[in-house]
Write an enzyme that holds these catalytic residues in place. Sequence first.
Site, PDB file in Angstrom:
ATOM      1  N   ARG A 273       0.693  -1.008   0.521  1.00 51.90           N
ATOM      2  CA  ARG A 273       0.081   0.021  -0.141  1.00 51.90           C
ATOM      3  C   ARG A 273       0.436   1.423  -0.141  1.00 51.90           C
ATOM      4  O   ARG A 273       0.755   2.916   1.136  1.00 51.90           O
ATOM      5  CB  ARG A 273      -0.962  -0.167   1.237  1.00 51.90           C
TER       6      ARG A 273
ATOM      7  N   SER B 192     -10.735   0.201   3.797  1.00 48.17           N
ATOM      8  CA  SER B 192      -9.182  -0.785   4.117  1.00 48.17           C
ATOM      9  C   SER B 192      -9.601   0.643   4.997  1.00 48.17           C
ATOM     10  O   SER B 192      -8.554   1.522   4.302  1.00 48.17           O
ATOM     11  CB  SER B 192      -8.259  -1.180   4.699  1.00 48.17           C
TER      12      SER B 192
ATOM     13  N   GLU C 288      -4.980   4.013   5.798  1.00 42.05           N
ATOM     14  CA  GLU C 288      -4.308   3.641   4.829  1.00 42.05           C
ATOM     15  C   GLU C 288      -4.675   5.360   4.117  1.00 42.05           C
ATOM     16  O   GLU C 288      -4.417   5.889   3.450  1.00 42.05           O
ATOM     17  CB  GLU C 288      -4.637   2.686   4.088  1.00 42.05           C
TER      18      GLU C 288
HETATM   19  N1  EPU Z   1     -10.841 -10.191  10.506  1.00 39.16           N
HETATM   20  C1  EPU Z   1     -11.892 -10.739  11.799  1.00 39.16           C
HETATM   21  N2  EPU Z   1     -12.764  -9.683  11.059  1.00 39.16           N
HETATM   22  C2  EPU Z   1     -12.597  -8.273  11.245  1.00 39.16           C
HETATM   23  C3  EPU Z   1     -12.090  -8.498   9.747  1.00 39.16           C
HETATM   24  C4  EPU Z   1     -11.335  -9.608   9.624  1.00 39.16           C
HETATM   25  O1  EPU Z   1     -11.388 -11.151  11.992  1.00 39.16           O
HETATM   26  O2  EPU Z   1     -14.149  -7.676  11.229  1.00 39.16           O
HETATM   27  C5  EPU Z   1     -10.179 -11.115  10.163  1.00 39.16           C
HETATM   28  C6  EPU Z   1     -10.870 -12.646   9.576  1.00 39.16           C
HETATM   29  O3  EPU Z   1      -9.435 -14.107  10.505  1.00 39.16           O
HETATM   30  C7  EPU Z   1      -9.769 -11.996   8.264  1.00 39.16           C
HETATM   31  C8  EPU Z   1      -8.522 -12.164   7.988  1.00 39.16           C
HETATM   32  O4  EPU Z   1      -8.894 -11.311   9.275  1.00 39.16           O
HETATM   33  O5  EPU Z   1      -9.668 -13.993   7.836  1.00 39.16           O
HETATM   34  C9  EPU Z   1      -8.185 -10.672   7.347  1.00 39.16           C
HETATM   35  O6  EPU Z   1      -9.785 -10.840   6.208  1.00 39.16           O
HETATM   36  P1  EPU Z   1      -9.677  -9.854   4.401  1.00 39.16           P
HETATM   37  O7  EPU Z   1      -9.445 -11.288   4.198  1.00 39.16           O
HETATM   38  O8  EPU Z   1     -11.716  -9.069   4.595  1.00 39.16           O
HETATM   39  O9  EPU Z   1      -8.437  -9.068   3.991  1.00 39.16           O
HETATM   40  P2  EPU Z   1      -7.701  -7.952   5.021  1.00 39.16           P
HETATM   41  O10 EPU Z   1      -6.531  -8.110   5.711  1.00 39.16           O
HETATM   42  O11 EPU Z   1      -8.454  -7.478   6.561  1.00 39.16           O
HETATM   43  C10 EPU Z   1      -6.904  -6.957   2.950  1.00 39.16           C
HETATM   44  C11 EPU Z   1      -6.753  -6.257   2.481  1.00 39.16           C
HETATM   45  C12 EPU Z   1      -8.105  -4.803   1.696  1.00 39.16           C
HETATM   46  C13 EPU Z   1      -8.236  -7.069   0.231  1.00 39.16           C
HETATM   47  C14 EPU Z   1      -8.343  -8.006   1.349  1.00 39.16           C
HETATM   48  C15 EPU Z   1      -8.397  -9.080   0.684  1.00 39.16           C
HETATM   49  C16 EPU Z   1      -5.526  -3.918   3.685  1.00 39.16           C
HETATM   50  C17 EPU Z   1      -5.213  -2.946   4.480  1.00 39.16           C
HETATM   51  N3  EPU Z   1      -7.063  -5.198   2.959  1.00 39.16           N
HETATM   52  O12 EPU Z   1      -7.827  -7.117   4.013  1.00 39.16           O
HETATM   53  O13 EPU Z   1      -7.642  -4.418   0.838  1.00 39.16           O
HETATM   54  O14 EPU Z   1      -9.210  -6.227   0.080  1.00 39.16           O
HETATM   55  O15 EPU Z   1      -7.314  -8.165   2.131  1.00 39.16           O
HETATM   56  O16 EPU Z   1      -7.372  -9.210  -0.444  1.00 39.16           O
HETATM   57  O17 EPU Z   1      -4.899  -5.053   3.099  1.00 39.16           O
HETATM   58  C18 EPU Z   1      -8.815  -2.094   1.510  1.00 39.16           C
HETATM   59  O18 EPU Z   1      -6.886  -1.765   0.467  1.00 39.16           O
HETATM   60  O19 EPU Z   1      -9.376  -1.378   0.970  1.00 39.16           O
HETATM   61  C19 EPU Z   1      -8.594  -3.396   1.032  1.00 39.16           C
HETATM   62  C20 EPU Z   1     -10.485  -3.490   1.069  1.00 39.16           C
END
Ligand code: EPU
Length: 343
Positions: A170, A243, A339
């Site tokens: 990012r 995010s 972010e």
């Molecule tokens: N989780 C929770 N509770 C929540 C959200 C997440 O426990 O409310 C845990 C779950 O275990 C889940 C893990 O966190 O499996 C990861 O969550 P998710 O797969 O939704 O991905 P993220 O790490 O929260 C990142 C990116 C997203 C991108 C997704 C999918 C960043 C800051 N965000 O989110 O990017 O779509 O992975 O690859 O790296 C963005 O940058 O705006 C964005 C949406």
Amino acid sequence: MSATDSVVFLANYPLRAHNTFGFDVRARLACRIERPEQFALAARDARAAGMRTLVLGSGSNIVFTDDFDGLAMIVELTGKRLVREDDEAWYVRAHAGENWHAFVAWTLSMGWPGLENLALIPGTVGAAPIQNIGAYGLEMCERFASLEAVELATGARAEFDANACRFGYRDSVFKREGRERFAIVSVTFRLPKAWTPRVDYADLARELDARGVAPTPQAVFDAVVAVRRAKLPDPLVLGNAGSFFKNPVVDASTLEALRESSPDIVAYRQADGRAKLAAGWLIDRCGWKGRALGAAAVHERQALVLVNRGGATGADVLALARAIQADVRERFGVELEPEPLVI
Ligand code: EPU
């Protein structure tokens, strides 16, 4: 000066439709950029008037805490085409104002896969390299060939390869030293002909499995769209900027210490031995999921996304963000870094 060399300035311009949080703010001046030459012309006039400038795509990664006391340059450069092809790859170029998702869909329809994991990310092509957008196991930098930018102060055009962009998680040079210096005109992607599906990400693998289909580029695209629709709010319905925090990266010993007290903490090992923590999990665990502070709230299905329930201001969202940061700091000793760009 011919008519095509000029820029039309609009005073007290409403930015509500130009930021996906839907904040009701205005720019002291705004102009539409329909040709690359207009960037430097507009910037020169802003400089002469002692005003700062802001290059604005669709405002999907920005938090306005107040009216913008400067010139907003709204990027409307369009056009996309195959610029080159060799035995190994297609090189596809799009202008900065093209909608990202429509561009991804178009590349697939033309038979040039490779961007399908990045389907449905809000924003423009020109914004994609600034924060090196990434999702579902792919970062944009892996499909990046080069970009063309214009230096606002001089109007000089410059080509940036991946090295010059200094991409990180990012992150890029355009979020740092290059931020107020360059405007991105077009981006060229390198889409390898030897296509392999990128379907390791748990949510994506599950969705494909449930559909029982072979992972073709279109199937991956459809599955990514479905997963995003299920978890992430549509900015047209509920204002948000994706995010709100980056996933924090900690060293291995910090992760071990965290595991002692929170054995189920969600973390991803990085190539350098460090670990990326799921910020959504940290926030969720602090009890913030679905909670609100005034009209600003934490999304019910993804704790990493802050939303405008209607009538929230940027200050409301920042107050919520600070409360979350304080709780995560106190409970886990981890610092969350926002972010989006805060103006
Ligand atoms: N989780 C929770 N509770 C929540 C959200 C997440 O426990 O409310 C845990 C779950 O275990 C889940 C893990 O966190 O499996 C990861 O969550 P998710 O797969 O939704 O991905 P993220 O790490 O929260 C990142 C990116 C997203 C991108 C997704 C999918 C960043 C800051 N965000 O989110 O990017 O779509 O992975 O690859 O790296 C963005 O940058 O705006 C964005 C949406």
